[in-house]
Design a protein around this motif. Structure first.
Motif, PDB file in Angstrom:
ATOM      1  N   LEU A 185       0.803  -1.212   0.000  1.00 23.28           N
ATOM      2  CA  LEU A 185       0.000   0.000   0.000  1.00 23.28           C
ATOM      3  C   LEU A 185       0.840   1.269   0.000  1.00 23.28           C
ATOM      4  CD1 LEU A 185      -2.734  -1.089   2.546  1.00 23.28           C
ATOM      5  CD2 LEU A 185      -2.871  -1.054   0.076  1.00 23.28           C
ATOM      6  N   GLY A 186       2.094   1.188  -0.329  1.00 28.09           N
ATOM      7  CA  GLY A 186       2.919   2.376  -0.424  1.00 28.09           C
ATOM      8  C   GLY A 186       3.629   2.741   0.866  1.00 28.09           C
ATOM      9  N   GLY A 187       3.653   1.874   1.844  1.00 30.96           N
ATOM     10  CA  GLY A 187       4.342   2.161   3.096  1.00 30.96           C
ATOM     11  C   GLY A 187       3.412   2.769   4.111  1.00 30.96           C
ATOM     12  N   SER A 188       3.556   2.353   5.346  1.00 34.94           N
ATOM     13  CA  SER A 188       2.629   2.827   6.370  1.00 34.94           C
ATOM     14  C   SER A 188       3.013   4.209   6.889  1.00 34.94           C
ATOM     15  CB  SER A 188       2.577   1.828   7.526  1.00 34.94           C
ATOM     16  OG  SER A 188       3.859   1.677   8.081  1.00 34.94           O
ATOM     17  N   GLU A 189       4.263   4.655   6.664  1.00 39.45           N
ATOM     18  CA  GLU A 189       4.644   5.963   7.167  1.00 39.45           C
ATOM     19  C   GLU A 189       4.319   7.072   6.164  1.00 39.45           C
ATOM     20  OE1 GLU A 189       7.937   4.194   4.879  1.00 39.45           O
ATOM     21  OE2 GLU A 189       6.977   3.514   6.713  1.00 39.45           O
ATOM     22  N   ASP A 190       3.992   6.724   4.929  1.00 42.10           N
ATOM     23  CA  ASP A 190       3.624   7.711   3.919  1.00 42.10           C
ATOM     24  C   ASP A 190       2.133   8.017   4.038  1.00 42.10           C
ATOM     25  OD1 ASP A 190       6.207   7.708   2.941  1.00 42.10           O
ATOM     26  OD2 ASP A 190       5.781   6.097   1.513  1.00 42.10           O
ATOM     27  N   TYR A 191       1.822   9.292   4.154  1.00 40.48           N
ATOM     28  CA  TYR A 191       0.433   9.706   4.300  1.00 40.48           C
ATOM     29  C   TYR A 191      -0.090  10.257   2.988  1.00 40.48           C
ATOM     30  CZ  TYR A 191       1.031   9.324   9.330  1.00 40.48           C
ATOM     31  OH  TYR A 191       1.270   8.848  10.593  1.00 40.48           O
ATOM     32  N   ILE A 192      -1.383  10.116   2.783  1.00 36.94           N
ATOM     33  CA  ILE A 192      -2.065  10.747   1.672  1.00 36.94           C
ATOM     34  C   ILE A 192      -2.833  11.922   2.265  1.00 36.94           C
ATOM     35  CG2 ILE A 192      -3.840  10.473  -0.088  1.00 36.94           C
ATOM     36  CD1 ILE A 192      -3.024   7.563  -0.321  1.00 36.94           C
ATOM     37  N   HIS A 193      -2.482  13.124   1.832  1.00 45.55           N
ATOM     38  CA  HIS A 193      -3.082  14.338   2.376  1.00 45.55           C
ATOM     39  C   HIS A 193      -4.213  14.787   1.461  1.00 45.55           C
ATOM     40  CE1 HIS A 193       0.045  14.953   5.399  1.00 45.55           C
ATOM     41  NE2 HIS A 193       0.878  14.485   4.494  1.00 45.55           N
ATOM     42  N   ILE A 194      -5.380  14.984   2.059  1.00 39.84           N
ATOM     43  CA  ILE A 194      -6.551  15.458   1.322  1.00 39.84           C
ATOM     44  C   ILE A 194      -6.911  16.812   1.902  1.00 39.84           C
ATOM     45  CG2 ILE A 194      -8.938  14.959   0.720  1.00 39.84           C
ATOM     46  CD1 ILE A 194      -8.235  11.980   1.223  1.00 39.84           C
TER      47      ILE A 194
ATOM     48  N   LEU B 131      -6.262   1.303  -2.112  1.00 36.44           N
ATOM     49  CA  LEU B 131      -5.096   2.143  -2.370  1.00 36.44           C
ATOM     50  C   LEU B 131      -4.439   2.610  -1.083  1.00 36.44           C
ATOM     51  CD1 LEU B 131      -4.745   2.550  -5.396  1.00 36.44           C
ATOM     52  CD2 LEU B 131      -5.226   4.935  -5.070  1.00 36.44           C
ATOM     53  N   ALA B 132      -5.233   2.741  -0.012  1.00 37.02           N
ATOM     54  CA  ALA B 132      -4.710   3.229   1.261  1.00 37.02           C
ATOM     55  C   ALA B 132      -5.531   2.658   2.400  1.00 37.02           C
ATOM     56  CB  ALA B 132      -4.758   4.756   1.300  1.00 37.02           C
ATOM     57  N   LYS B 133      -4.900   2.613   3.555  1.00 44.43           N
ATOM     58  CA  LYS B 133      -5.609   2.242   4.774  1.00 44.43           C
ATOM     59  C   LYS B 133      -6.166   3.512   5.415  1.00 44.43           C
ATOM     60  CE  LYS B 133      -2.492  -1.569   5.747  1.00 44.43           C
ATOM     61  NZ  LYS B 133      -1.467  -2.057   6.665  1.00 44.43           N
ATOM     62  N   GLU B 134      -7.081   3.327   6.345  1.00 43.46           N
ATOM     63  CA  GLU B 134      -7.713   4.486   6.970  1.00 43.46           C
ATOM     64  C   GLU B 134      -6.719   5.315   7.772  1.00 43.46           C
ATOM     65  OE1 GLU B 134     -11.734   5.459   9.528  1.00 43.46           O
ATOM     66  OE2 GLU B 134     -11.278   3.416   8.944  1.00 43.46           O
ATOM     67  N   ASP B 135      -5.716   4.674   8.369  1.00 39.43           N
ATOM     68  CA  ASP B 135      -4.748   5.431   9.168  1.00 39.43           C
ATOM     69  C   ASP B 135      -3.702   6.145   8.315  1.00 39.43           C
ATOM     70  OD1 ASP B 135      -3.586   3.080   8.358  1.00 39.43           O
ATOM     71  OD2 ASP B 135      -2.518   2.731  10.238  1.00 39.43           O
ATOM     72  N   GLN B 136      -3.690   5.906   6.993  1.00 38.98           N
ATOM     73  CA  GLN B 136      -2.768   6.595   6.110  1.00 38.98           C
ATOM     74  C   GLN B 136      -3.342   7.894   5.576  1.00 38.98           C
ATOM     75  OE1 GLN B 136      -2.209   3.231   3.388  1.00 38.98           O
ATOM     76  NE2 GLN B 136      -0.021   3.526   3.679  1.00 38.98           N
TER      77      GLN B 136
ATOM     78  N   ALA C 131       1.106   7.057  -4.077  1.00 38.45           N
ATOM     79  CA  ALA C 131       2.366   6.431  -4.501  1.00 38.45           C
ATOM     80  C   ALA C 131       2.606   6.632  -5.994  1.00 38.45           C
ATOM     81  CB  ALA C 131       2.340   4.943  -4.178  1.00 38.45           C
ATOM     82  N   VAL C 132       3.870   6.650  -6.373  1.00 37.82           N
ATOM     83  CA  VAL C 132       4.270   6.890  -7.756  1.00 37.82           C
ATOM     84  C   VAL C 132       3.840   5.729  -8.662  1.00 37.82           C
ATOM     85  CG1 VAL C 132       6.262   7.425  -9.220  1.00 37.82           C
ATOM     86  CG2 VAL C 132       6.228   8.172  -6.857  1.00 37.82           C
ATOM     87  N   ASP C 133       3.624   4.552  -8.083  1.00 37.05           N
ATOM     88  CA  ASP C 133       3.269   3.371  -8.867  1.00 37.05           C
ATOM     89  C   ASP C 133       1.942   3.527  -9.591  1.00 37.05           C
ATOM     90  OD1 ASP C 133       5.475   2.485  -7.540  1.00 37.05           O
ATOM     91  OD2 ASP C 133       4.363   1.210  -6.147  1.00 37.05           O
ATOM     92  N   TYR C 134       1.049   4.353  -9.064  1.00 32.50           N
ATOM     93  CA  TYR C 134      -0.295   4.483  -9.611  1.00 32.50           C
ATOM     94  C   TYR C 134      -0.365   5.614 -10.624  1.00 32.50           C
ATOM     95  CZ  TYR C 134      -1.308   1.591  -5.591  1.00 32.50           C
ATOM     96  OH  TYR C 134      -1.299   0.591  -4.673  1.00 32.50           O
ATOM     97  N   ASP C 135      -1.138   5.396 -11.682  1.00 34.18           N
ATOM     98  CA  ASP C 135      -1.331   6.396 -12.720  1.00 34.18           C
ATOM     99  C   ASP C 135      -2.380   7.400 -12.239  1.00 34.18           C
ATOM    100  OD1 ASP C 135      -1.308   7.820 -15.033  1.00 34.18           O
ATOM    101  OD2 ASP C 135      -2.324   6.297 -16.244  1.00 34.18           O
ATOM    102  N   LYS C 136      -1.945   8.611 -11.964  1.00 33.33           N
ATOM    103  CA  LYS C 136      -2.847   9.608 -11.391  1.00 33.33           C
ATOM    104  C   LYS C 136      -3.898  10.084 -12.384  1.00 33.33           C
ATOM    105  CE  LYS C 136       0.517  10.934  -7.957  1.00 33.33           C
ATOM    106  NZ  LYS C 136       1.406   9.846  -8.299  1.00 33.33           N
ATOM    107  N   LYS C 137      -3.571  10.067 -13.665  1.00 32.87           N
ATOM    108  CA  LYS C 137      -4.559  10.487 -14.666  1.00 32.87           C
ATOM    109  C   LYS C 137      -5.723   9.497 -14.737  1.00 32.87           C
ATOM    110  CE  LYS C 137      -1.588  13.333 -17.432  1.00 32.87           C
ATOM    111  NZ  LYS C 137      -1.151  13.727 -18.758  1.00 32.87           N
TER     112      LYS C 137
END
Length: 112
Positions: free
Chosen positions: A23-32, A101-106, A50-56
Motif C-alpha cells: 500500500l505504499g508504506g505505512s509511514e507515507d500519508y495521503i493528504h486530502i 489504495l490506502a488504509k484508513e490510518d494513512q 504512490a508513484v506506482d499508480y497512474d494519477k490520470k
C-alpha cells in the motif's frame, strides 16, 4: 544422554508486516485538503499517492464517480497533485479505502 538442541531460531512475527509494503508504506500519508475559491466554490487536492499508480486514470475514475471535474498538476514541492472541484474529501477517502489504495490510518484530512 540425549540432549535436544534447537539450532534453528524461529521468529513468529517475521511475516506479520509482509502485506504492508503493497500500500505504499505505512509511514507515507495521503493528504486530502480543501481550498476555498470564490464564494461557495471549493477545490479539493489529493497529495501523496504512490508513484506506482497512474494519477490520470485515478482522476478519470474520480470524475465519473463523483460527477465533478478534475486534473493532475505538477507542484514544485509536492510533486503530482490531484485537483478536484467541490468538497470531495469524504468521497475520496471512501474510494481510496474501498479500492485498497490506502488504509484508513494513512489518510490525513485537512480543512475546516
Amino acid at each position: 544422554m540425549s540432549a535436544i538442541q534447537n539450532l534453528q531460531t524461529f521468529d513468529p512475527f517475521a511475516d506479520a508486516n509482509k502485506g504492508d509494503d503493497l500500500l505504499g508504506g505505512s509511514e507515507d500519508y495521503i493528504h486530502i485538503r480543501i481550498q476555498q475559491r470564490n464564494g461557495r466554490k471549493t477545490l479539493t487536492t489529493v497529495q501523496g499517492i504512490a508513484v506506482d499508480y497512474d494519477k490520470k486514470k485515478l482522476v478519470k475514475h474520480f470524475k465519473k464517480k463523483f460527477a465533478c471535474n478534475g486534473t493532475v498538476i505538477e507542484h514544485p514541492e509536492y510533486g503530482e497533485v490531484i485537483q478536484l472541484q467541490g468538497d470531495q474529501r469524504k468521497n475520496i477517502c471512501q474510494f481510496l479505502i474501498d479500492v485498497g489504495l490506502a488504509k484508513e490510518d494513512q489518510l490525513k484530512i485537512h480543512g475546516f
